[in-house]
Scaffold this active site. Structure first.
Site, PDB file in Angstrom:
ATOM      1  N   LYS A   1     -11.685 -16.863 -21.712  1.00  0.00           N
ATOM      2  CA  LYS A   1     -11.828 -17.278 -23.110  1.00  0.00           C
ATOM      3  C   LYS A   1     -11.168 -16.250 -24.020  1.00  0.00           C
ATOM      4  O   LYS A   1     -11.223 -15.038 -23.761  1.00  0.00           O
ATOM      5  CB  LYS A   1     -13.312 -17.440 -23.454  1.00  0.00           C
ATOM      6  CG  LYS A   1     -13.592 -18.026 -24.842  1.00  0.00           C
ATOM      7  CD  LYS A   1     -15.092 -18.216 -25.033  1.00  0.00           C
ATOM      8  CE  LYS A   1     -15.426 -18.785 -26.412  1.00  0.00           C
ATOM      9  NZ  LYS A   1     -16.884 -18.996 -26.590  1.00  0.00           N
TER      10      LYS A   1
ATOM     11  N   SER B   1     -18.505 -23.207 -27.907  1.00  0.00           N
ATOM     12  CA  SER B   1     -17.156 -22.862 -28.320  1.00  0.00           C
ATOM     13  C   SER B   1     -16.212 -22.559 -27.149  1.00  0.00           C
ATOM     14  O   SER B   1     -15.024 -22.272 -27.369  1.00  0.00           O
ATOM     15  CB  SER B   1     -17.209 -21.629 -29.236  1.00  0.00           C
ATOM     16  OG  SER B   1     -17.807 -20.520 -28.562  1.00  0.00           O
TER      17      SER B   1
ATOM     18  N   SER C   1     -22.819 -21.740 -25.993  1.00  0.00           N
ATOM     19  CA  SER C   1     -21.380 -21.992 -26.028  1.00  0.00           C
ATOM     20  C   SER C   1     -20.708 -22.046 -24.659  1.00  0.00           C
ATOM     21  O   SER C   1     -19.531 -22.388 -24.567  1.00  0.00           O
ATOM     22  CB  SER C   1     -20.668 -20.945 -26.893  1.00  0.00           C
ATOM     23  OG  SER C   1     -20.941 -21.173 -28.249  1.00  0.00           O
TER      24      SER C   1
END
Length: 515
Positions: free
Chosen positions: A81, A175, A199
């Site tokens: 990420k 996210s 997330s």
């Protein structure tokens, strides 16, 4: 090959039936084939190839007996990420503020993966600074969910959303949506997300993969660009529970560079294949029958509870009475810590800098206005309001007290004899982009994180496992929650459930190769 689990790939590398270099090429080809899903924002293909060739040579020496040592993840592609620092690889947090930031060091959990031979295929898309539950608020555009997605769609429309390119596609969740898509599509065999209020688990549920949030402090936060320091946890995304366990064992442990890293030693473990849940006590929180819970998720939850009961587990209803306050509590604490963390982005030392010469104050203001989107700016403003001297006790201090009550709810349930909590992960299947964006980011996050945020408040471990498909063919995930530092137990129970459901990961090979 791309539908294999991490455990299966390691086995094939060890017996020489798969080459690390070949594996890397196939993953890169897959990433290029489905780039319209918009899940990778910084490609690391050349370095990935170089390192995989080196690993292929080492594996060959191991297979032929010329070398006795081997690195567990040698040459296997992983996705990271874009809020984890990676040395010499751009790290943007999907924000203009860090659009050209190249860190001089690597986050601890990523470095520990690399120490085991893992190669980074790319950095994945996300909500800006991890503020969201849809991966829709990124300077690179939204991430698309691969389930029920027409891969010819954007090619036929030239990729233009105005021409219909966005019609009927579903969000990936957030996210960490980019990392979840990378796993679901076979682009890599493990991925890191971050988990502040769900997330990692939210996009895992929407994309039909496993998302694991360890006990707070078990995984180092060093190098994870902070959102909410007291809640942030590196998250693990994989295609099986076994794979999550493999990665957890490789990267967990104390880190002297992280003051929140626990010092208790972690005993490495391997999950058994023969698991019994007889006499296990499963708790069903009555407060999780929340408004907006869809019938298909409720049905999956009920069937899972019946599955445990039929296998000899004790299933009872329990109460987490302060759950109803978690969203409000999270909103205050999140904004307060965001306001503090975002203050470092002032255009002086690093990151975006506005072309302003008049005064330092104006430089700060214009830089932050240009560098942050509306979501980030809104949370900064709210956080500064909560932290004003006249408001501090009424907002921040009260929220901290409520957080303690939420944590106490979990502690009492587990001390009362419950081994594992079984809950939904999300209210619904993955919504469409058009529906999700009708409301503002904060409203949608509050709606979709109702089952995941309390877990971060308490710091306890939780994992999301695919349970079934909805009538419209989208994945539904269920969540298993355990007491602090019982990560092994959570993973073990989740693996048993995975074995019973035998959920088949989406095999996109035919669809992608023929698009």
């Amino acid at each position: 090959m791309l539908s294999l689990t991490l455990r299966e790939v390691i086995s094939k590398l060890k017996d020489g039936s798969v080459s690390a270099a070949e594996l890397c090429e196939k993953c890169i080809a897959r990433a290029k084939k489905i780039k319209e899903l918009n899940f990778i924002v910084t490609e690391n293909f050349d370095q990935c190839r170089k390192e995989s060739v080196q690993s292929a040579r080492l594996w060959s020496e191991y297979v032929t007996g010329r070398h006795q040592e081997w690195r567990k993840f040698g040459g296997i592609p992983f996705a990271i990420k874009d809020n984890f620092c990676t040395k010499d690889i751009r790290t943007t947090c999907a924000s203009k503020m860090l659009s050209n930031f190249v860190p001089p060091y690597t986050a601890t959990v990523v470095q520990r993966l690399q120490d085991e031979g893992a190669v980074i295929i790319g950095k994945t898309n996300m909500d800006e600074f991890a503020m969201g539950s849809g991966s829709t608020d990124s300077i690179f555009g939204p991430v698309r969910n691969p389930w029920n997605y027409n891969f010819c769609q954007l090619q036929h429309t030239g990729g233009s959303e105005e021409q219909g390119g966005s019609a009927d596609w579903h969000i990936a969740g957030g996210s960490s949506g980019g990392s979840a898509v990378a796993i679901a599509t076979g682009t890599c065999f493990g991925a890191f997300g971050s988990d502040t209020g769900g997330s990692t688990r939210n996009p895992a549920a929407y994309c039909g993969v496993v998302g694991f949030k360890a006990t707070y402090g078990r995984l180092s936060r060093h190098g994870l660009i902070p959102l909410v320091n007291s809640l942030d946890v590196p998250g693990i995304l994989t295609r099986s529970v076994d794979d999550a366990s493999l990665i957890f064992n490789a990267v967990a442990g104390h880190d002297v560079r992280d003051a929140t890293s626990v010092t208790d030693p972690l005993e490495k473990f391997t999950l058994p294949d023969d698991i019994s849940v007889k006499d296990l006590h499963i708790g069903i929180p009555k407060e999780y029958h929340a408004p907006g819970l869809s019938l298909c998720v409720l049905d999956a939850w009920r069937r899972a509870a019946d599955m445990f009961e039929n296998a000899g587990a004790k299933v009872t209803q329990v109460s987490l009475p302060h759950t109803q306050y978690s969203i409000i509590c999270y909103g205050v604490l999140c904004c307060a810590e965001v306001a503090s963390n975002m203050s470092r982005y002032d255009g002086i030392e690093y990151g975006h800098r506005a072309n302003v010469q008049d005064s330092t104050e104006e430089l700060y203001a214009v830089t932050r206005h240009e560098g942050f989107n509306n979501v980030v700016r809104g949370r900064i403003l709210a956080g500064n309001f909560f932290l004003l001297r006249r408001n501090y006790d009424d907002y921040f201090i009260k929220a901290q007290k409520v957080r303690r009550l939420i944590a106490e709810d979990f502690r009492k349930v587990f001390e009362g004899g419950v081994d594992i909590l079984l809950t939904p992960t999300t209210l619904t299947e993955a919504p469409t982009y058009s529906w999700f964006t009708k409301e503002d980011n904060r409203t949608r996050a509050e709606e979709q994180d109702v089952f995941t945020q309390p877990i971060n408040m308490a710091g306890v471990p939780a994992i999301t496992v695919p349970a079934s498909l909805s009538p419209s063919g989208l994945p539904i995930g269920l969540q298993f929650v355990g007491p602090n530092f019982h990560d092994r137990q959570v993973l073990t129970v989740a693996k048993w459930f995975e074995q019973q459901t035998n959920f088949k990961q989406l095999d996109l090979n035919y669809l992608i190769d023929n698009s």
